[in-house]
Scaffold this motif. Sequence first.
Motif, mmCIF file in Angstrom:
data_model
loop_
_atom_site.group_PDB
_atom_site.id
_atom_site.type_symbol
_atom_site.label_atom_id
_atom_site.label_comp_id
_atom_site.label_asym_id
_atom_site.label_seq_id
_atom_site.Cartn_x
_atom_site.Cartn_y
_atom_site.Cartn_z
ATOM 1 N N LEU A 135 35.545 20.991 8.533
ATOM 2 C CA LEU A 135 36.943 20.978 8.962
ATOM 3 C C LEU A 135 37.200 21.983 10.080
ATOM 4 N N LEU A 136 36.468 23.086 10.063
ATOM 5 C CA LEU A 136 36.645 24.102 11.093
ATOM 6 C C LEU A 136 35.947 23.728 12.401
ATOM 7 N N VAL A 137 34.738 23.206 12.293
ATOM 8 C CA VAL A 137 33.901 23.014 13.477
ATOM 9 C C VAL A 137 34.256 21.746 14.238
ATOM 10 N N LEU A 138 34.524 20.663 13.521
ATOM 11 C CA LEU A 138 34.735 19.384 14.202
ATOM 12 C C LEU A 138 35.861 19.426 15.244
ATOM 13 N N PRO A 139 37.039 19.979 14.925
ATOM 14 C CA PRO A 139 38.077 20.029 15.984
ATOM 15 C C PRO A 139 37.669 20.888 17.180
ATOM 16 N N LEU A 140 36.953 21.985 16.915
ATOM 17 C CA LEU A 140 36.541 22.858 18.006
ATOM 18 C C LEU A 140 35.493 22.207 18.901
ATOM 19 N N ALA A 141 34.726 21.270 18.326
ATOM 20 C CA ALA A 141 33.645 20.631 19.083
ATOM 21 C C ALA A 141 34.128 19.455 19.925
ATOM 22 N N VAL A 142 35.372 19.064 19.776
ATOM 23 C CA VAL A 142 35.878 17.898 20.513
ATOM 24 C C VAL A 142 35.731 18.056 22.034
ATOM 25 N N PRO A 143 36.068 19.210 22.631
ATOM 26 C CA PRO A 143 35.876 19.325 24.091
ATOM 27 C C PRO A 143 34.431 19.117 24.524
ATOM 28 N N VAL A 144 33.483 19.603 23.737
ATOM 29 C CA VAL A 144 32.070 19.410 24.091
ATOM 30 C C VAL A 144 31.733 17.932 24.105
ATOM 31 N N LEU A 150 26.835 27.635 18.396
ATOM 32 C CA LEU A 150 27.704 28.812 18.346
ATOM 33 C C LEU A 150 28.962 28.532 17.533
ATOM 34 N N LEU A 151 29.582 27.381 17.757
ATOM 35 C CA LEU A 151 30.762 27.026 16.970
ATOM 36 C C LEU A 151 30.403 26.839 15.505
ATOM 37 N N GLY A 152 29.245 26.232 15.263
ATOM 38 C CA GLY A 152 28.793 26.075 13.882
ATOM 39 C C GLY A 152 28.507 27.405 13.216
ATOM 40 N N GLY A 153 27.942 28.344 13.987
ATOM 41 C CA GLY A 153 27.706 29.675 13.438
ATOM 42 C C GLY A 153 29.000 30.368 13.066
ATOM 43 N N LEU A 154 30.031 30.185 13.889
ATOM 44 C CA LEU A 154 31.337 30.754 13.559
ATOM 45 C C LEU A 154 31.879 30.135 12.279
ATOM 46 N N GLY A 155 31.779 28.816 12.153
ATOM 47 C CA GLY A 155 32.233 28.175 10.924
ATOM 48 C C GLY A 155 31.444 28.625 9.715
ATOM 49 N N ALA A 156 30.121 28.784 9.878
ATOM 50 C CA ALA A 156 29.284 29.239 8.766
ATOM 51 C C ALA A 156 29.640 30.656 8.341
ATOM 52 N N ALA A 157 29.944 31.513 9.322
ATOM 53 C CA ALA A 157 30.316 32.895 8.987
ATOM 54 C C ALA A 157 31.673 32.954 8.293
ATOM 55 N N LEU A 158 32.620 32.145 8.748
ATOM 56 C CA LEU A 158 33.957 32.168 8.153
ATOM 57 C C LEU A 158 33.969 31.604 6.743
#
Length: 221
Positions: free
Chosen positions: A164-173, A143-151
């Motif tokens: 650059l967009l996805v990696l920081p968002l994925a840190v909690p996971v 889902l986070l990757g899809g958001l990065g791909a769309a942006l």
Amino acid sequence: MSRFMALVGRDLRLAWRRPGDAAVVLAFFVLAASLFPLGVGPALETLARIAPGVLWVAALFAAMLSLDRLFADDFADGTLEQLALAPLPLELTALAKCLAHWIVTGLPLAVLSPALGLLFGLDAASIATLTASLLLGAPSLSLLGGLGAALTLGARRGGALLSLLVLPLAVPVLIFGVGAVEALKGGDGVLAHFALLGAFLAGTLAITPWAMAAALRQAVE
């Protein structure tokens, strides 16, 4: 629901016609994880200690290999414009494509993780916990990757921007997924970490489809 599942099936058929894409993801996961024992030595105690973090990071980077094509092919041939005009809401269209991405990449990565856990000397309970954490956490990565791909759709050097967009968002996971295995080793309960992974998945599931749809509408206008 029938239109949603039809779109998922379409993406799965397209992935089946290009088996090399999925093979590259799985091969990267296996090779990236297999190189660590060569670098840190054969001591099973050391390998077992680093295994959860290594396998989670390898899974994250492997899943990201195919993210830049999540919407790019449909955008290039005009299919995305047709999907935007279809009766199925664009939010559900984006969600269907992320679900197909998880089935093609995230699910096989979780299935492969027990074999790699054995390579790192993990016990059966740790392997089961690692696999369960990947099964619960990998949908959030899609889902986070899809958001990065769309942006980044249509952007130059979109692959680098996506990372650059996805990696920081994925840190909690990553933290919650690795923490589940570490909690098991320390004798603590793992339910709290699974609950956090589930809560994060619920949050991304509630937010990212709407954000992806807005970015896709902007891209096709």
